[in-house]
Enzyme design. Structure first.
Site, short mmCIF file in Angstrom:
data_model
loop_
_atom_site.label_atom_id
_atom_site.label_comp_id
_atom_site.label_asym_id
_atom_site.label_seq_id
_atom_site.Cartn_x
_atom_site.Cartn_y
_atom_site.Cartn_z
N ASP A 281 5.56 4.72 -5.61
CA ASP A 281 6.35 4.17 -4.06
C ASP A 281 5.83 4.97 -2.52
O ASP A 281 6.96 4.58 -1.60
CB ASP A 281 8.12 4.74 -4.03
CG ASP A 281 8.77 3.62 -5.14
OD1 ASP A 281 8.03 3.18 -5.21
OD2 ASP A 281 8.58 4.93 -6.66
N ASP B 125 8.81 -4.04 -8.14
CA ASP B 125 9.04 -3.24 -6.71
C ASP B 125 7.99 -3.47 -6.19
O ASP B 125 7.71 -2.61 -4.91
CB ASP B 125 9.84 -1.89 -7.11
CG ASP B 125 10.91 -2.09 -7.93
OD1 ASP B 125 10.65 -2.79 -8.97
OD2 ASP B 125 12.33 -1.86 -8.27
#
Length: 399
Positions: free
Chosen positions: A117, A175
């Site tokens: 991330d 994601d």
């Protein structure tokens, strides 16, 4: 004398154009920008009394107090990113000052390899800083971050690993598409094709294995190592392994739209268009554009809505509409995004000034099956809402 008069006339004319442009700006948009400006500075003031090493407001607890995220949390870049975007919308230097302060708190993440991330964390913060008020170190920090992200790429599997927990051998979540933007940027910045090649490999294999026939996406696809064969397909935050988790669909839409921006690969554009078609055809009603947290949850129409999925979708559709050559289809994407923004900017979703502890939007869902962050404000909902407002302003040429 004539030159001075010419300068004065030009200045007056420019002012007149600016005033006319602002006068033609919709009231809902003006209110959205003013509210966002107020809320973020209000939040910055509230945070002065928050102690500890967790610096970034993520959401709210049931008692109305902040849930603060540490530097390593995947959401840590969204609050500074929101400050930067609001600064771009308003020109308020107070926002830029706060944005730089919170951005610099993330500097250590440039060497962090603990999750995938870092694109969210650093490109939303330092990436916006570099575009709006760059400092000398910003570029180097982002390049270092890109190298850190590449360490999670396994060339045998052909994908960037998402998580280091759970029962999966090599989990990849939808994601993860969002973090490829950092790699595309790094390739263009450095001339090093490594970043571009990894991003393409990840996007291609995700497109091959993550999507069903109707272009809804699985949340988690796990791979065997070292073969790179699919081990399982399912969910972690959606209703079921076979359901369409709302935010997952928006990640896919945004991800492949962004990939098309950098590559002009028609396969990515086609994928984005098909995902957009599913989203637009499966809204709650003809006049309701905010999706339920999962398109297949059995308690519809009483299910929780997810403003974060709506905000991500709006931002993605505004970009996608720029790339579609079919004017009718392009206009439908732009119109749908506009309708999302109008609904998010209504009193149903937009917080009143000085309420919601400074968060801009209400009614998002983080992880429903995990009973976590249900019907709460979320910092990434605010970020993509502001990004969508920025893109909408640029398209409509509001002043």
């Amino acid at each position: 004398m004539r030159q001075k008069m010419y300068v004065v006339v030009c200045a007056i004319s420019l002012l007149a154009v600016c005033c006319a442009s602002w006068a033609n700006t919709p009231k809902w948009f003006k209110n959205a920008v003013k509210t966002s400006n107020h809320q973020l500075l209000f939040m910055a003031d509230q945070l002065k009394d928050v102690q500890g090493k967790a610096y970034f407001p993520r959401t709210l607890k049931a008692d109305g107090s902040y849930v603060m995220a540490k530097v390593q949390d995947w959401t840590s870049g969204f609050y500074p990113g929101s400050l930067w975007l609001a600064y771009k919308l308003t020109g308020n230097e107070d926002l830029a000052k706060e944005a730089r302060k919170y951005t610099n708190l993330l500097e250590e993440i440039q060497y962090y390899t603990g999750n995938h991330d870092v694109g969210f964390m650093m490109y939303c913060s330092y990436g916006n800083a570099l575009r709006l008020k760059p400092e000398q170190k910003d570029t180097e920090i982002l390049v270092n971050t890109s190298n850190s992200l590449c360490k999670r790429f396994n060339p045998e599997v052909g994908l960037i690993r998402s998580w280091d927990f759970g029962k999966w051998s090599y989990p990849v979540i939808i994601d993860n598409m969002m973090n490829l933007e950092l790699l595309f940027w790094a390739s263009g910045q450095t001339g090093n094709s490594k970043f571009h090649d990894i991003a393409i490999a990840h996007a291609d294999k995700t497109l091959k294995n993550h999507f069903r026939e109707n272009m809804t996406s699985y949340h988690v696809v796990s791979y065997s190592v070292p073969s790179g064969d699919v081990e399982s397909k399912g969910t972690f935050q959606g209703y079921s392994d076979s359901s369409a988790w709302a935010r997952g669909q928006s990640w896919g839409l945004y991800g492949y739209t962004m990939c098309y921006r950098f590559t002009k690969n028609p396969a990515y554009l086609d994928a984005a268009c098909e995902i957009a078609h599913f989203i637009m055809e499966n809204r709650p009603s003809n006049k309701d554009y905010i999706p339920y947290w999962d398109y297949n949850t059995p308690d519809i129409p009483n299910a929780s809505r997810d403003a974060s999925a709506a905000a991500i979708t709006a931002s993605a559709l505004l970009e996608l509409g720029e790339y579609i050559k079919d004017s009718k289809l392009s206009d439908s994407c732009i119109e749908y995004a506009e309708n999302i923004l109008k609904q998010l900017s209504s009193s149903d979703y937009l917080a009143k000034k000085s309420e919601n502890k400074g968060f801009i939007l209400k009614h998002s869902v983080g992880n429903f099956p995990g009973n976590s962050e249900i019907d709460v404000p979320l910092n990434y909902a605010d970020y993509y809402y502001l990004e969508a407002l920025t893109r909408y302003k640029e398209r409509k040429k509001f002043n």
